[in-house]
Design an enzyme around this catalytic site. Sequence first.
Site, PDB file in Angstrom:
ATOM      1  N   LYS A 221     -21.661  37.038   0.289  1.00  0.00           N
ATOM      2  CA  LYS A 221     -21.674  35.985  -0.920  1.00  0.00           C
ATOM      3  C   LYS A 221     -21.272  36.394  -2.279  1.00  0.00           C
ATOM      4  O   LYS A 221     -21.303  37.389  -2.649  1.00  0.00           O
ATOM      5  CB  LYS A 221     -23.399  35.608  -1.212  1.00  0.00           C
ATOM      6  CG  LYS A 221     -23.901  35.142   0.247  1.00  0.00           C
ATOM      7  CD  LYS A 221     -23.510  33.838   0.685  1.00  0.00           C
ATOM      8  CE  LYS A 221     -24.088  33.087   1.804  1.00  0.00           C
ATOM      9  NZ  LYS A 221     -25.468  32.607   1.565  1.00  0.00           N
ATOM     10  N   ASP A 352     -40.270  42.407   2.250  1.00  0.00           N
ATOM     11  CA  ASP A 352     -39.830  41.180   2.278  1.00  0.00           C
ATOM     12  C   ASP A 352     -40.140  40.220   3.269  1.00  0.00           C
ATOM     13  O   ASP A 352     -40.144  40.507   4.483  1.00  0.00           O
ATOM     14  CB  ASP A 352     -38.072  41.374   1.972  1.00  0.00           C
ATOM     15  CG  ASP A 352     -37.305  40.010   1.728  1.00  0.00           C
ATOM     16  OD1 ASP A 352     -37.309  39.745   0.504  1.00  0.00           O
ATOM     17  OD2 ASP A 352     -37.060  39.494   2.682  1.00  0.00           O
ATOM     18  N   ASN A 353     -40.619  39.007   3.073  1.00  0.00           N
ATOM     19  CA  ASN A 353     -40.706  37.929   3.900  1.00  0.00           C
ATOM     20  C   ASN A 353     -41.496  38.559   5.364  1.00  0.00           C
ATOM     21  O   ASN A 353     -41.262  38.264   6.349  1.00  0.00           O
ATOM     22  CB  ASN A 353     -39.530  37.183   4.241  1.00  0.00           C
ATOM     23  CG  ASN A 353     -38.857  36.468   3.390  1.00  0.00           C
ATOM     24  OD1 ASN A 353     -39.686  35.845   2.689  1.00  0.00           O
ATOM     25  ND2 ASN A 353     -37.890  36.434   3.463  1.00  0.00           N
ATOM     26  N   GLU A 381     -44.563  40.193   0.332  1.00  0.00           N
ATOM     27  CA  GLU A 381     -44.017  39.121  -0.482  1.00  0.00           C
ATOM     28  C   GLU A 381     -43.819  37.976   0.571  1.00  0.00           C
ATOM     29  O   GLU A 381     -42.824  37.772   1.174  1.00  0.00           O
ATOM     30  CB  GLU A 381     -42.646  39.698  -0.831  1.00  0.00           C
ATOM     31  CG  GLU A 381     -41.736  38.541  -1.537  1.00  0.00           C
ATOM     32  CD  GLU A 381     -40.777  37.735  -0.874  1.00  0.00           C
ATOM     33  OE1 GLU A 381     -40.110  37.100  -1.462  1.00  0.00           O
ATOM     34  OE2 GLU A 381     -40.646  37.855   0.403  1.00  0.00           O
ATOM     35  N   LYS A 493     -28.850  38.837  -7.964  1.00  0.00           N
ATOM     36  CA  LYS A 493     -28.789  38.945  -6.448  1.00  0.00           C
ATOM     37  C   LYS A 493     -27.391  39.060  -6.076  1.00  0.00           C
ATOM     38  O   LYS A 493     -27.123  39.568  -5.206  1.00  0.00           O
ATOM     39  CB  LYS A 493     -29.478  37.891  -5.766  1.00  0.00           C
ATOM     40  CG  LYS A 493     -31.115  37.739  -5.842  1.00  0.00           C
ATOM     41  CD  LYS A 493     -31.756  36.830  -5.228  1.00  0.00           C
ATOM     42  CE  LYS A 493     -31.273  35.272  -5.371  1.00  0.00           C
ATOM     43  NZ  LYS A 493     -32.061  34.430  -4.359  1.00  0.00           N
TER      44      LYS A 493
END
Length: 629
Positions: A221, A352-353, A381, A493
């Site tokens: 990205k 994370d998640n 999280e 990010k």
Amino acid sequence: MAKKVARPATATPRRELDSQLLRRVIVEGVTPQVDEGRYPAKRTVGEDVVVEADVYADGHDVIAAVLLWRKQGDAKWRETRMAPLGNDRFRASFKAEREFATYEFTIEGWVDRRETWRQGLEKKIAAGQDVTSERLEEKLLPKDAGRSAGTRYERVLSVIVERERARFGAWYEMFPRSAGTDPTRSATFAEAQRLLPYVAAMGFDVLYLAPIHPIGRSFRKGRNNALTPEPGDPGSPWAIGAEEGGHTAIDPGLGTLADFEKFVKAAKKHGLEIALDIAYQASPDHPYVKEHPAWFRHRPDGTIKYAENPPKKYQDIYPFDFESDDWPALWLELKRVIEFWIGRGVAIFRVDNPHTKPFGFWEWALGDIRRAHPETIFLAEAFTRPKIMRHLAKIGFSQSYSYFTWRNTKDELEEYFTELTGTDVRDYMRPNLFANTPDILHEYLQKGGRPAFEVRLMLAATLGANYGIYSGFELCENVPVKEGSEEYLDSEKYQIKPRDFQQADSLSELIARINGIRRAHPSLQFDRGLEFHETDNPQLICYSKRAPDDTDPILVIVNLDPLNMQHGHVKLPLFDWKLPLDSIVEAEDLLWEETYTWRGEWNYVRLDPQSRVAHVLALRLPEPVDANE
């Protein structure tokens, strides 16, 4: 006419007479217990485990109860007599003396025949009645408390004891690659080490690093989450894995594994623990993709499915398939990742998640790791549905993200924190109140200016024993990528983002002040002891906290309106505090080093966000009045 069919009578199963029927006492409503004892309650070393139960029987006999407790593995129970609270409720406590231990406890209740006799005798004597027969009865009473027909609670419950940092700490989140001065390249760990004194000076306990692993190049990205990167764009650290390695490797731009270990040791010298991000996902370039293709979900055409959270698409991330045919090998490998970093000096992990991975995996992996490394702390999280967040806490996570970010009005805050600290949720779920994250810039911060950051800082640091901020909060970074979005413009990010932390308008001094107050006052080091108080202005929220031993009363008043001066009256609950309604209370403002003298229940407060958004007051209360006098 239809013929009726005779049905055999169903007889109630007959119960044989036995001595169990003589056990008259009922023991129920035992707290703390999580899901009927399936999961342990949580405490930290040195805390009292306060146990309550309903213990009663038929008739008017005096009932007694004892708390039985022991460290798991001990053969002998230790006993503490329970005190009656009224309405058949009893209470006792024991201290969680051993760090990392698991304690077991249960309750036993019985009819106290000797005390029943004694109270009956006193009543007859007071009424002037003859007690000759009662005096003779005394000789027939059992010498001990009379527990031969006692009732023991049907379950043995448990509580795990973690270290203090699981209960109390201030977290600072940063991307180490942004710790330099050149936005065109990653900073190294050696450069990031120069920020350690800055973070420590603000009074933080935990320095949490975004993922530090090699970043994939496929479908990388670009800035602001662009699908097509520009040359030199570093990509998202959560797209883990490249030809340089995966979850146990260091991104080359940051340095080597040896550099990381030096960074961890340097942080420790500054009183900081390093927390690492554990994100169980892989970029298309991760070595796992070639070595273990069965660990990922595939489309009908054979290609691997990338991650999606409609309408969001994460083309640079492949999620693991925890139910693949090769799941045992995958689970063992992912547990090994955590064990690898524990071997490099890390004992705190932000996961994370976790709500997108099987509960069974976490219960197994965290339980197994804790048995070998009980000092580890795991932060979930999981911004998801309440029941899922709670279940993750039950099965092993020490701390949990919360809905604090989206609770901004007085009613929202009071309702939510009453649930977190005043219900059984407090026995197993510890919220960590992050005021912002790389993913979440709430509208309140976008539109409220510097005072909004001060408000959220004060609330996070005083409502919760654990709280955190993401780097840039102290600089009041508040520009969203677009109207209505919670994403930052030029999000860190997707790009390297050096900062000037010496800005004159930084909140770093205020952060250091409130963190120093937290360290000095035990009442702010626990989630328990929170009590909300009345105000006559809905923009003013008022609450107090006390230490577990009912000392160190702190009163906090915050103006929730970052744009306007608000004033009004706050009510001290003098009656509930067993104080005269005309009491004089001295209130020392720990933030501004001023002292106020308040008289009576209602007192005036004025808070202008341009000068101060809150009072954090240490109360000096008069001696309570004995209700029996």
